[in-house]
Motif scaffolding. Structure first.
Motif, mmCIF file in Angstrom:
data_model
loop_
_atom_site.group_PDB
_atom_site.id
_atom_site.type_symbol
_atom_site.label_atom_id
_atom_site.label_comp_id
_atom_site.label_asym_id
_atom_site.label_seq_id
_atom_site.Cartn_x
_atom_site.Cartn_y
_atom_site.Cartn_z
ATOM 1 N N UNK A 121 -1.776 -8.754 6.287
ATOM 2 C CA UNK A 121 -1.959 -9.387 7.595
ATOM 3 C C UNK A 121 -3.153 -10.336 7.590
ATOM 4 N N UNK A 122 -4.212 -9.958 6.874
ATOM 5 C CA UNK A 122 -5.415 -10.790 6.828
ATOM 6 C C UNK A 122 -5.262 -11.989 5.901
ATOM 7 N N UNK A 123 -4.192 -12.007 5.092
ATOM 8 C CA UNK A 123 -3.947 -13.084 4.126
ATOM 9 C C UNK A 123 -5.180 -13.306 3.245
ATOM 10 N N UNK A 124 -5.612 -12.209 2.614
ATOM 11 C CA UNK A 124 -6.815 -12.284 1.789
ATOM 12 C C UNK A 124 -6.554 -13.079 0.518
ATOM 13 N N UNK A 125 -7.606 -13.727 0.039
ATOM 14 C CA UNK A 125 -7.523 -14.459 -1.226
ATOM 15 C C UNK A 125 -7.694 -13.524 -2.401
ATOM 16 N N UNK A 126 -8.405 -12.404 -2.163
ATOM 17 C CA UNK A 126 -8.692 -11.477 -3.257
ATOM 18 C C UNK A 126 -9.142 -10.148 -2.694
ATOM 19 N N UNK A 127 -9.128 -9.156 -3.567
ATOM 20 C CA UNK A 127 -9.724 -7.861 -3.245
ATOM 21 C C UNK A 127 -10.718 -7.523 -4.347
ATOM 22 N N UNK A 128 -11.907 -7.084 -3.934
ATOM 23 C CA UNK A 128 -12.938 -6.670 -4.880
ATOM 24 C C UNK A 128 -12.802 -5.170 -5.102
ATOM 25 N N UNK A 129 -12.748 -4.774 -6.355
ATOM 26 C CA UNK A 129 -12.663 -3.360 -6.719
ATOM 27 C C UNK A 129 -13.842 -3.034 -7.624
ATOM 28 N N UNK A 130 -14.611 -2.015 -7.239
ATOM 29 C CA UNK A 130 -15.761 -1.587 -8.024
ATOM 30 C C UNK A 130 -15.410 -0.307 -8.757
ATOM 31 N N UNK A 131 -15.603 -0.301 -10.063
ATOM 32 C CA UNK A 131 -15.287 0.891 -10.857
ATOM 33 C C UNK A 131 -16.141 0.899 -12.111
ATOM 34 N N UNK A 132 -16.771 2.046 -12.378
ATOM 35 C CA UNK A 132 -17.549 2.252 -13.605
ATOM 36 C C UNK A 132 -18.578 1.151 -13.822
ATOM 37 N N UNK A 133 -19.214 0.723 -12.733
ATOM 38 C CA UNK A 133 -20.270 -0.264 -12.843
ATOM 39 C C UNK A 133 -19.807 -1.692 -13.023
ATOM 40 N N UNK A 134 -18.499 -1.940 -12.957
ATOM 41 C CA UNK A 134 -17.983 -3.298 -13.137
ATOM 42 C C UNK A 134 -17.333 -3.788 -11.849
ATOM 43 N N UNK A 135 -17.188 -5.108 -11.767
ATOM 44 C CA UNK A 135 -16.571 -5.746 -10.609
ATOM 45 C C UNK A 135 -15.252 -6.364 -11.045
ATOM 46 N N UNK A 136 -14.164 -5.945 -10.430
ATOM 47 C CA UNK A 136 -12.848 -6.505 -10.737
ATOM 48 C C UNK A 136 -12.332 -7.263 -9.526
ATOM 49 N N UNK A 137 -11.703 -8.387 -9.767
ATOM 50 C CA UNK A 137 -11.160 -9.217 -8.699
ATOM 51 C C UNK A 137 -9.646 -9.254 -8.830
ATOM 52 N N UNK A 138 -8.961 -8.859 -7.765
ATOM 53 C CA UNK A 138 -7.506 -8.933 -7.719
ATOM 54 C C UNK A 138 -7.120 -10.074 -6.790
ATOM 55 N N UNK A 139 -6.661 -11.186 -7.358
ATOM 56 C CA UNK A 139 -6.322 -12.355 -6.550
ATOM 57 C C UNK A 139 -4.982 -12.157 -5.856
ATOM 58 N N UNK A 140 -4.833 -12.814 -4.700
ATOM 59 C CA UNK A 140 -3.620 -12.673 -3.904
ATOM 60 C C UNK A 140 -3.045 -14.052 -3.571
ATOM 61 N N UNK A 141 -1.721 -14.169 -3.450
ATOM 62 C CA UNK A 141 -1.111 -15.436 -3.035
ATOM 63 C C UNK A 141 -1.184 -15.609 -1.518
ATOM 64 N N UNK A 142 -0.826 -16.779 -1.062
ATOM 65 C CA UNK A 142 -0.693 -17.083 0.380
ATOM 66 C C UNK A 142 -1.960 -16.773 1.151
ATOM 67 N N UNK A 143 -3.102 -17.164 0.580
ATOM 68 C CA UNK A 143 -4.371 -16.889 1.235
ATOM 69 C C UNK A 143 -4.616 -17.851 2.391
ATOM 70 N N UNK A 144 -5.412 -17.383 3.376
ATOM 71 C CA UNK A 144 -5.784 -18.229 4.503
ATOM 72 C C UNK A 144 -6.840 -19.236 4.067
#
Length: 473
Positions: A97-120
């Motif tokens: 619903x928010x049409x996010x461009x990405x989601x930040x996921x933090x795990x084991x001291x690292x930063x992962x970026x999950x990109x998304x289509x159809x971003x606002x």
């Protein structure tokens, strides 16, 4: 740009040169170190091409998650904070619903970026889209600006008399934007210190002693177990105890005053649509004027109106409305709901109350159907939709029942079309809803009382469930 000066990220940059910081798990870090953590996340977002867009984050009470929040803002993005308690399907629905461009996921001291289509498209003035339970079932995305967040932090800090010497225990979930503003951003703009954690009563008692906590923000569900803990001494460093998120019984505030005899006992009132609080008591006003949630913060206007929007005289009950820099920009992709909420130039809160002759606000009821349990907002319609999907359920009504610890507990009245156990319905709900939304009580009934228009008569349902509880108890 904000009258308070720039963006939320600007506040951290300014704090980096001053005192205070974050304590987590016994480790003390400065605001400058949080500033560096924000830089790292912003760099990763930019490299992934997600800078400037809407970015989702399951916000936990950790230093790393604070760094991610500020990193999103530093990259020019809009934060979409999510509760870590949401199910995967609930979270996916909100990010879509928010049409996010990405989601930040933090795990084991690292930063992962999950990109998304159809971003606002990027929206530089928009700090956050905070989803809050709606009365019609679907959570509403509340659009909060950088201006609103910064103004809220400065005005709340002024009322509460926050200072660089303050050490605040932060144990309420920071995924809720008003909690972040009050518990964290206020300390950043005043150069104070926060002690991060989650609510574990034994650990909280130890933290108060170990770190010399001066400011103790709580929700009502935390008060009883804290006061009952044998390790909590009377000679603590606590100077201010704040209770909010749900109305607090006067007996609970009196008990806090006895245990912390030199402390201010503060009660605050507000909602996500106002970024943080609207009103706050100071000193011991909460004890001297039983039932009040205080007076408005500087720069905020508040009034009581009737059904036609006419301002009412003091001591007259009506709907609470407000206006000022902290009021939301609107609801995400919902112009009709925005017009309704902001009609006449005022935010209509959906809460009922009255102002006394001295401007103190008293909450007397609720126009909205939202249940507030343990400081979490629960939409009855959302829970009804999930329970109604069960093949054995013919009809259902969900209400909040009074609860000494949680303020309200979620209860469901169910009309069954086939034999079914309450536990089966609860298992069905837990697979689809965050645990705080799931009913604690399921009662089977013959019919659900409704109006001629088909709307549930929730007051009748509530009275019947309370009557049955009294008979069985």
């Amino acid at each position: 740009m904000s009258a308070a000066g720039g963006t939320v990220d600007t506040a951290l940059r300014r704090a980096a040169a001053g005192p205070g910081g974050v304590i987590e798990g016994g480790r003390r870090r400065t605001w400058a170190e949080l500033d560096h953590a924000a830089d790292e996340v912003a760099t990763v977002l930019a490299a992934a091409g997600a800078g400037g867009g809407r970015v989702a984050l399951r916000v936990e009470n950790t230093f790393a998650h604070l760094g991610a929040m500020f990193g999103i803002w530093r990259a020019g993005g809009t934060l979409v904070p999510l509760s870590p308690r949401l199910t995967a399907s609930e979270a996916a629905s909100l990010t879509t619903r928010a049409r996010v461009a990405a989601e930040v996921v933090l795990a084991s001291g690292s930063v992962a970026i999950s990109s998304r289509p159809a971003a606002a498209s990027p929206d530089p003035g928009l700090a956050a889209i905070a989803f809050t339970s709606g009365t019609t079932g679907d959570p509403k995305g509340v659009e909060i600006t950088h201006d609103g967040m910064l103004f809220a932090a400065h005005t709340v800090a002024r009322t509460r008399r926050d200072a660089a010497e303050s050490v605040a225990a932060v144990v309420s979930p920071l995924c809720h934007l008003p909690i972040f503003v009050s518990h964290v951003l206020c300390r950043i703009v005043t150069g104070g210190t926060i002690v991060l954690g989650t609510f574990d009563v034994g650990e909280l008692v130890a933290v108060i002693e170990r770190h010399g906590v001066t400011d103790l923000p709580l929700v009502p569900a935390m008060v009883e177990p804290l006061l009952a803990h044998p390790g909590l001494g009377r000679g603590t460093t606590i100077a201010k105890v704040t209770v909010g998120s749900a109305l607090t019984p006067i007996e609970m505030k009196q008990a806090l005053a006895v245990r912390f005899p030199g402390a201010d006992i503060i009660e605050a009132y507000g909602q996500t649509e106002t970024t943080d609080g609207l009103t706050m008591t100071v000193g011991r006003d909460a004890l001297l004027r039983p039932g009040t949630v205080g007076r408005t913060h500087q720069g905020i206007e508040l009034a009581i109106v009737d059904a036609d929007g006419r301002t009412l005289l003091p001591e007259t009950r009506g709907e609470i409305v407000c206006r000022g820099p902290t009021v939301m920009r609107g609801y995400l992709d919902d112009p009709a709901a925005t017009r309704e909420a902001l009609r006449g130039g005022w935010l209509h809160t959906g809460d009922l109350g009255l102002l006394d002759g001295d401007g103190y606000l008293f909450i007397t009821g609720r126009l909205k159907e939202i249940i507030i349990s343990g400081g979490e907002n629960v939409s009855p319609a959302e829970v009804e939709a999930v329970l109604g999907d069960h093949p054995a359920v013919a009809d259902v009504a969900v209400v909040g029942l009074p609860d000494a610890r949680w303020g309200e507990r979620v209860a469901a009245a169910v009309v069954a079309r086939a034999p079914v156990e309450a536990e089966a319905l609860l298992t069905h709900a837990r697979a689809r809803l965050a645990r705080f939304k799931c009913p604690r009580t399921v009662v089977f009934v013959d019919t659900i009382p409704r109006t001629s228009a088909g709307k549930i008569r929730r007051n009748v349902v509530r009275e019947e469930l309370m009557r049955r509880a009294a008979v069985s108890g």
